[in-house]
Design a protein around this motif. Structure first.
Motif, short mmCIF file in Angstrom:
data_model
loop_
_atom_site.label_atom_id
_atom_site.label_comp_id
_atom_site.label_asym_id
_atom_site.label_seq_id
_atom_site.Cartn_x
_atom_site.Cartn_y
_atom_site.Cartn_z
N LYS A 1 0.82 -1.22 0.00
CA LYS A 1 0.00 0.00 0.00
C LYS A 1 0.85 1.26 0.00
O LYS A 1 0.43 2.29 -0.51
CB LYS A 1 -0.86 0.04 1.27
N ARG A 2 1.99 1.20 0.68
CA ARG A 2 2.77 2.42 0.81
C ARG A 2 4.24 2.10 1.08
O ARG A 2 4.56 1.12 1.75
CB ARG A 2 2.25 3.27 1.98
N VAL B 1 7.65 4.48 2.36
CA VAL B 1 8.22 5.78 2.73
C VAL B 1 9.70 5.57 3.01
O VAL B 1 10.07 4.81 3.90
CB VAL B 1 7.56 6.38 3.99
N SER C 1 5.52 12.76 -8.91
CA SER C 1 5.51 14.20 -8.67
C SER C 1 6.71 14.48 -7.77
O SER C 1 6.98 13.70 -6.86
CB SER C 1 4.26 14.65 -7.91
N THR D 1 12.09 15.71 -2.69
CA THR D 1 11.00 14.88 -2.19
C THR D 1 10.22 14.37 -3.40
O THR D 1 9.75 15.15 -4.21
CB THR D 1 10.07 15.70 -1.28
N TYR E 1 7.05 11.99 -4.74
CA TYR E 1 5.82 11.27 -4.45
C TYR E 1 5.51 10.41 -5.67
O TYR E 1 5.54 10.91 -6.80
CB TYR E 1 4.68 12.26 -4.18
N GLU F 1 2.95 7.21 -7.42
CA GLU F 1 1.75 6.36 -7.33
C GLU F 1 1.91 5.15 -8.24
O GLU F 1 2.48 5.26 -9.33
CB GLU F 1 0.51 7.15 -7.76
N GLY G 1 -2.77 1.63 -6.94
CA GLY G 1 -3.24 2.66 -6.02
C GLY G 1 -2.27 2.93 -4.88
O GLY G 1 -2.43 3.91 -4.14
N SER H 1 1.00 4.19 -2.88
CA SER H 1 1.79 5.39 -3.07
C SER H 1 3.12 5.25 -2.34
O SER H 1 3.32 4.35 -1.53
CB SER H 1 1.03 6.62 -2.60
N VAL I 1 6.69 7.74 -0.88
CA VAL I 1 7.40 9.01 -0.72
C VAL I 1 8.87 8.70 -0.53
O VAL I 1 9.23 7.78 0.22
CB VAL I 1 6.85 9.82 0.48
N ILE J 1 12.43 10.74 0.31
CA ILE J 1 12.91 12.04 0.80
C ILE J 1 14.43 11.98 0.95
O ILE J 1 14.96 11.10 1.62
CB ILE J 1 12.28 12.34 2.17
N GLU K 1 10.17 2.30 5.19
CA GLU K 1 8.96 1.65 5.74
C GLU K 1 8.06 1.24 4.59
O GLU K 1 7.79 2.02 3.69
CB GLU K 1 8.24 2.65 6.65
N SER L 1 4.31 -0.73 3.87
CA SER L 1 3.13 -1.34 4.48
C SER L 1 2.31 -2.05 3.42
O SER L 1 2.22 -1.61 2.28
CB SER L 1 2.28 -0.32 5.23
N LYS M 1 3.57 -4.71 8.03
CA LYS M 1 4.46 -3.60 7.72
C LYS M 1 5.91 -4.02 7.97
O LYS M 1 6.19 -4.85 8.83
CB LYS M 1 4.02 -2.45 8.62
N GLU N 1 2.62 16.59 -12.47
CA GLU N 1 2.76 15.15 -12.31
C GLU N 1 3.26 14.58 -13.64
O GLU N 1 2.84 15.04 -14.71
CB GLU N 1 1.38 14.58 -11.99
#
Lengths: 395, 395
Positions: free
Chosen positions: B148-149, B151, B203, B221, B223, B225, B229, B231, B233, B235, B248, B250, B255, B345
């Motif tokens: 799902k994500r 970071v 982006s 930074t 971002y 997708e 769905g 996403s 990040v 940094i 990280e 998840s 996670k 984007e």
């Protein structure tokens, strides 16, 4: 003694009413309860008996002289109207977060508060948390130097579809004017701006119905830039388990990390900027002093915040969360929506009229649009009135 | 025995040459060294004596039959030209990262590799790291379920102004075609796509000269997708101390967090999606099993990667980082620049011609523009040839 009327006894209002009724807040007493839902009033009558007056229409209640302060815990859209009516009628106001759905309305609430001379505060209970207070204190003191970056991953707001289906107003543009940013995150957005100050520019990605069958965002990523060049990222969702609540702030004197209820500082002996420009090494290794600060479980912040408002009225104690603070965090979420909707960076202060035009369009499209979700029309409330745990800081 | 020629003996090339000379890579030997800088050749002659042949012009070296594989460690812009010439001349190629500055050129490198039938690999030494390998293995196995994500805070690439001033090509559009994303982060961008696959949209915000007196970004930074769905990040900066390296991820089964060289998993017993849609609680508390995996200090990944390429040529061992992988991470950084420059984007695959037009504009403006920085014209190299530590995974 400050006599308090609670308007809206869904989950949060119920918890507040019970706390007040139990005498958890010194110098305060519950005298009135108001809700348009007859069943909720029945619950209140059974619980509080004849010690409290009951109203279905807040305007009727405002005609009485049975209370001094009204605690508003209705759906967000009603906060400004009720608050303004309360100020006009000469009552103090403590409203649940968010103060409203759009900044323009919250500005009006503050205007009426000033004109009436009555107290206006927001239920930003997380401001009473010792970790956040300590972090703010250190940063205000310059312990981290000039701030360069903030990253807050706060996606431990896990919610099920059952939650979203528990009340018709939930997770809709017409019902609450947004999703995770307007419902779950006002505390975090407030703490963020409380500690770091307001950013200058906002860019955001809001994903609507990514994890749930809802029409508002249950996932959002905000990127912010400050006037000094610092940047920040704020990441949230209600669809990840186990979630994370980790706030990292870096500055020219070191870095702070808050996670699992523990605050860790990593401090430099000298300003990093000096090292950056004066070192004769490409990748110097500097001495870093780590400091770990743990915090004990505390009294419920809702009670502490209520106590602060009562003490303010009774003894002039400084408000922890004055009404004007309702504008700032909401500015961030309004600007984030506007950025996501227009796919553009939004400079602050943003165009509030433009935001309201876009929000109204969202509301109209929702009303016109598609099949309705299979929602129960009644909000299910927890009977024990202890549901406010939902809004405590969760690490 | 694979005979290796090293082109470019600045910091990295020097380290590779020394490793090969010392016999750190089984089945490989250093036979040639090439650099346009006479002083560097002098250093090499003093170090490697008559055991190695020396060249100032790689084209002259390509006319000989003294080596089988060329290891390219020149500034990034030269990688594609040299690699293509090497394939044309019938040599295997291992290039330092990034394979090139723009995706279009790296595509060409891969084309020539295929046509020549020669081996093409990228020095993605961080792929040999056990933590990343374990994480990828678990994710490929579905241990975290559907992702799902992601970071990744990776801002422990601290650099001083001294570093940027150490060579004229550093941190300039003409010299290396970018800043932190093209110089420091290719490993991380590669590991990111290697583990998570390629995103669908990018982006980015790239801040040029935020922390240093340079014209390229030292802060970024991103971002992203994905088609499902999810996403992410990413940094980074070269101006924060102490920095963070925390990844990280998840998914629907839990996670993973990688930090300080430790991999922590937080696993659910059942798929979260089932809980999300079937639970009769608003905020259920689910059982989470934490698993902590520590990793020992390992052999230098540069040597492991070199060994892999040699084993591939000698024994057909599968390449850890085949040349095509040079396209993917670079696609992310090219798209991030394009997004930052156009403030829009960028959908993948992106418009590579457009990127090159914008990059050329950056280069022209830099050539035309303003005062030159006070730079030393010579790159200062570490004499011990052990500088490759710079590119190890740092936790």
């Amino acid at each position: 003694m400050v006599r308090i009327a609670v308007i809206g006894i869904g989950n949060m209002g119920r918890a507040h009413a019970v706390n007040l009724f139990k005498g958890e807040v010194e110098g305060a007493t519950l005298t009135c309860v108001c809700d348009t839902d007859k069943e909720k009033i029945e619950w209140a009558k059974e619980t509080f008996k004849e010690k409290v007056a009951y109203f279905e229409d807040y305007k009727e209640m405002f005609k009485t002289n049975l209370f001094d302060l009204v605690l508003i815990a209705t759906p967000h859209y009603d906060h400004p109207t009720i608050a303004i009516d309360a100020f006009k009628a000469g009552f103090h106001v403590l409203t649940e977060k968010p103060a409203g759905v759009d900044v323009e309305s919250v500005r009006k609430m503050n205007l009426y508060s000033i004109v009436s001379g009555k107290t206006f505060s927001i239920m930003y209970n997380q401001r009473t948390d010792s970790l956040f207070q300590t972090l703010k204190y250190y940063i205000d003191l310059g312990v981290l130097g000039e701030i360069k970056r903030t990253v807050w991953i706060i996606n431990n707001w896990y919610r099920t579809q059952y939650y979203y289906d528990s009340a018709t107003w939930r997770a809709s543009w017409n019902g609450e004017g947004g999703g995770a940013l307007i419902n779950q995150c006002p505390h975090n957005l407030d703490i963020w701006q409380w500690i770091m100050g307001m950013p200058d520019k906002i860019s955001a990605h809001c994903n609507e119905g990514l994890f749930h069958k809802i029409g508002v965002e249950d996932d959002a990523t905000i990127y912010a830039e400050y006037k000094n060049g610092a940047s920040a990222v704020f990441i949230t969702s209600t669809g990840e388990y186990p979630g994370t609540n980790r706030l990292e702030i870096s500055g020219t004197m070191g870095k702070a990390v808050a996670e699992d209820g523990v605050l860790k500082l990593f401090l430099l002996d000298e300003n990093e900027k000096k090292i950056r420009f004066e070192s004769n090494e490409s990748m110097p290794t500097e001495k870093v002093t780590p400091i770990t600060i743990s915090f004990k479980e505390e009294k419920d912040g809702h009670i502490l915040l209520l106590q602060n408002v009562v003490n303010h009225i009774e003894k002039g104690e400084e408000l922890i969360a004055p009404g004007v603070e309702g504008i700032r965090g909401l500015t961030i979420s309004n600007a984030a929506y506007l950025s996501a909707w227009t796919k553009k960076e939004v400079k602050l202060p943003f165009d509030e009229k433009k935001f309201n035009r876009y929000l109204n369009k969202k509301k109209t499209l929702e009303l016109l649009g598609g099949k309705k979700r299979n929602r129960k029309s009644e909000e299910k409330s927890e009977d024990n009135g202890e549901y406010s745990a939902r809004w405590k800081v969760r690490w």
